[in-house]
Design an enzyme around this catalytic site. Sequence first.
Site, mmCIF file in Angstrom:
data_model
loop_
_atom_site.group_PDB
_atom_site.id
_atom_site.type_symbol
_atom_site.label_atom_id
_atom_site.label_comp_id
_atom_site.label_asym_id
_atom_site.label_seq_id
_atom_site.Cartn_x
_atom_site.Cartn_y
_atom_site.Cartn_z
ATOM 1 N N HIS A 1 5.096 -11.712 -17.231
ATOM 2 C CA HIS A 1 3.961 -11.008 -16.863
ATOM 3 C C HIS A 1 4.730 -9.412 -15.912
ATOM 4 C CE1 HIS A 1 0.165 -12.842 -17.824
ATOM 5 N NE2 HIS A 1 1.059 -13.946 -18.720
ATOM 6 N N LYS B 1 -6.708 -3.885 -6.682
ATOM 7 C CA LYS B 1 -6.174 -4.770 -7.276
ATOM 8 C C LYS B 1 -5.392 -4.920 -6.089
ATOM 9 C CE LYS B 1 -4.299 -1.201 -10.255
ATOM 10 N NZ LYS B 1 -4.439 -1.722 -11.518
ATOM 11 N N ARG B 2 -4.209 -5.754 -6.884
ATOM 12 C CA ARG B 2 -3.535 -6.583 -5.398
ATOM 13 C C ARG B 2 -2.850 -5.222 -5.106
ATOM 14 N NH1 ARG B 2 1.695 -8.804 -6.735
ATOM 15 N NH2 ARG B 2 1.112 -8.271 -8.348
ATOM 16 N N LYS C 1 2.093 -0.749 -7.730
ATOM 17 C CA LYS C 1 1.428 -0.058 -8.265
ATOM 18 C C LYS C 1 0.500 1.082 -7.432
ATOM 19 C CE LYS C 1 -0.226 -5.056 -8.933
ATOM 20 N NZ LYS C 1 -0.544 -4.948 -10.804
ATOM 21 N N THR D 1 -5.234 -5.387 -16.672
ATOM 22 C CA THR D 1 -6.514 -5.574 -16.932
ATOM 23 C C THR D 1 -7.403 -5.070 -16.726
ATOM 24 O OG1 THR D 1 -6.704 -7.554 -15.925
ATOM 25 C CG2 THR D 1 -5.922 -7.670 -18.498
ATOM 26 N N LYS E 1 -10.973 -3.473 -18.187
ATOM 27 C CA LYS E 1 -12.533 -3.817 -17.568
ATOM 28 C C LYS E 1 -13.085 -2.492 -17.631
ATOM 29 C CE LYS E 1 -10.597 -7.834 -15.986
ATOM 30 N NZ LYS E 1 -10.331 -8.538 -14.664
#
Length: 818
Positions: free
Chosen positions: A366, A557-558, A563, A665, A669
């Site tokens: 991952h 998100k985290r 990110k 993901t 969504k």
Amino acid sequence: MNKVKPAVAHSSRDDVEALKTAISSHLLYTVGKEAVSATARDWFLAAAHAVRDRVTQGWMPTLNGYYREDSKRVYYLSMEFLIGRTLVNSLINLGLYDSVREALAELGQDFEEVAAWEVEAALGNGGLGRLAACLLDSMATIGVAGFGYGIRYDYGMFTQHIEHGWQVESPENWLRYGNPWEFPRPGVIFPVRFGGRVIHFRDSRGFNCSQWVDAEEVMAMAYDVPVPGFGGKRVNNLRLWSAKSTREFDLKYFNAGNYIEAVRDKNESETLSKVLYPSDTTDRGKELRFKQEYFFVAASIQDILARFRKSHSDWEKLPDKVAIQLNDTHPAMVVAELMRVLVDEHELPWERAWEITRGCCAYTNHTLLPEALETWSVDLFSRVLPRHLEIVYQLNHEFLQGVRYRHPGDAELLGRVSLIAEGDDRRVRMAHLAVIGSHKVNGVAAINTGLMKSTIFSDFEHLSPGKIINLTNGVTPRRWMLASNPRLSALITEKIGDGWYTDLDQLRKLEAFVDDPKFRAAFAEIKNANKRDVAVMIAQRLGIEVDPTSLFDVQVKRIHEYKRQLLNLLHVVVRYSRIRANPLLESQPRTVIIGGKAAPGYHLAKLIIKLVNDISEVVNNDPLVGRRLRLVFLPNYNVSTAELVMPAADLSEQISTAGTEASGTGNMKMAMNGALTIGTWDGANVEICEEVGEDNMFLFGLTAQEVARHRVDGYDACAAVRADKELAAALDMIANGFFSPDDPDRYRALIDTLTVGGDHYLLTADFAQYVAAQERADRTYADADEWTRKAILNVARMGKFSSDRTVAEYARQIWRAL
């Protein structure tokens, strides 16, 4: 909020009456309350047990059927299962939503109030754990004999509070009121050993043997959670392990009055399943996490083999009947443990055991970040798992012998692929162990897999061409559309029928309605209703008023540097500065919503959260801004919050540096709920673009190849800042304390990472294109009809991203289980 029925429920009078009886019975006999004194939580527990009874009716026949048919079992091992709430999802999969809702109403209870009392099983941190939960749902739905294995953490992912803008962590005591969905299995208990020493000897046959002795034991006790597939015909199992001491207390110390010492061993043993991801900033924390990983692997392997031996005596059949999927490197110890059990306990020859192990195991990677690929010090390994270290050494020796034979004289290659990273702190590379111990290795998005082959695992790809394959992630539409977005689900079902629940490709039929004004109007009103729900939630939780008609720009998100929540914030500061510079400026009203947790020891990520809240405090209270801009940080982001926020998103922020996000993901969504993606050429964004069309997204930034060239050739972030006046001004505002007048230097170190630090994640390189993409989004949103048209096409073209498709590909290409 969201008091709309999912589209799949059909009640019957008999069902309603039976459920009323079952709920009332459980209220009295399970919860121990009468209706007159019962709280909403009591009613939830009663309803959950009544629903669990229905789940169990399909569970036992499913498991018995696997034995009867001698099905190949798929065991999905994951340190995380981010399950979220279970009641509504189970009702949808069982077709009981309307029946339970009506039963509770006739018992005088409000369904939404009752369901809201369910505490999330937060046994995960983010996408990794939520993917695991989606795949279990899909295994049961499409008919794979799937079993999950993980840890029953007493305290899941921490609860995040915001105090003075800072993240503060507190324990997530999700088991405080019990877990109505689980079945304790005190009869399923296995010993797990640590420490000790290894003795070597020759047996009566003259074979060299090893025996692990003098080890300390902890017991792993099973808790089972049934996982119903859609339709309820198949119900698979998630087995979670809880650590139990081999003895409750030492009577000698107890009788002497030393009560703390009397229970010391018990308390230390049971810390293994206390908390998800203990901090690894200390040696004790690292050792605990290392032990956790082995703990659940050792228990799971014993359970897997015991189940196999009920029906089979020939070990050669193990790969034909057992598939073990390693979800990231956390369960990589399976390779060494399975070898140990087969060789030491069942006396199989080494070569035969190795062939069986590789035939059973497969590994999902991952991450492309080398620092995120787990390694453990040889010293820790030798102290905690001495026999496993011997096995790793022997596997490494034999593997390198083969490499040396094929590539004589290439010492650098040997060093790169070795299971042991040499140096002052010799370490075991768990990803390498997983790669050589698996018959297949998969990435989770096409670009991710390609980069795996060309970067972190390029040598393994050269040594074993074809071993690394791609299986793009997916999410379950039952949870992420039917349960979370009932309004949209009902509209879709009205137009195309209900076949899309288990065949998401049928969403393509919606393209026939994209030019239908009535359908577009209905679609737009559903989005607006979902946004109004979120606006109410924000007002209730945070006291911030947001405009539901504004563009909802969502990044949840985290929190992590790669990110790039900081890139998002720089754009917010630029928008704010433009308004301040020209108060009469006509600009598209926008609500920027950010949510996520930072790892407790990750200082820069926690600093980013503080910056979000500091900027929010200034922007949201500036009278010049008015309704044109709001910035909101959602505390304690979790699955339940995601189920509310994602259907309301207009713009989905997926802006990681190209080549760093494995898949994502959240992007799937939000797109399947009608959001347009603003994103880089990274992870699953690329494949979403292939499906929905670049005209229906806002893509920007460097490609992964360009990122790699920038890092090799050298990148001058300071020059990029000097060339962009708006970027330079935004950085200066943050660095010089405009948003932190109480501590003007608070963010200087953070901004230094973008300038003097070289900007590793290339925010400054992508900034101009990002702002341009945001401006395209503004212009598109101003044309409401065109925006809605693009949003419908996003929904219609997301069929590929169902986890049902993902699981079917695993089953055919890796597990050979369909």
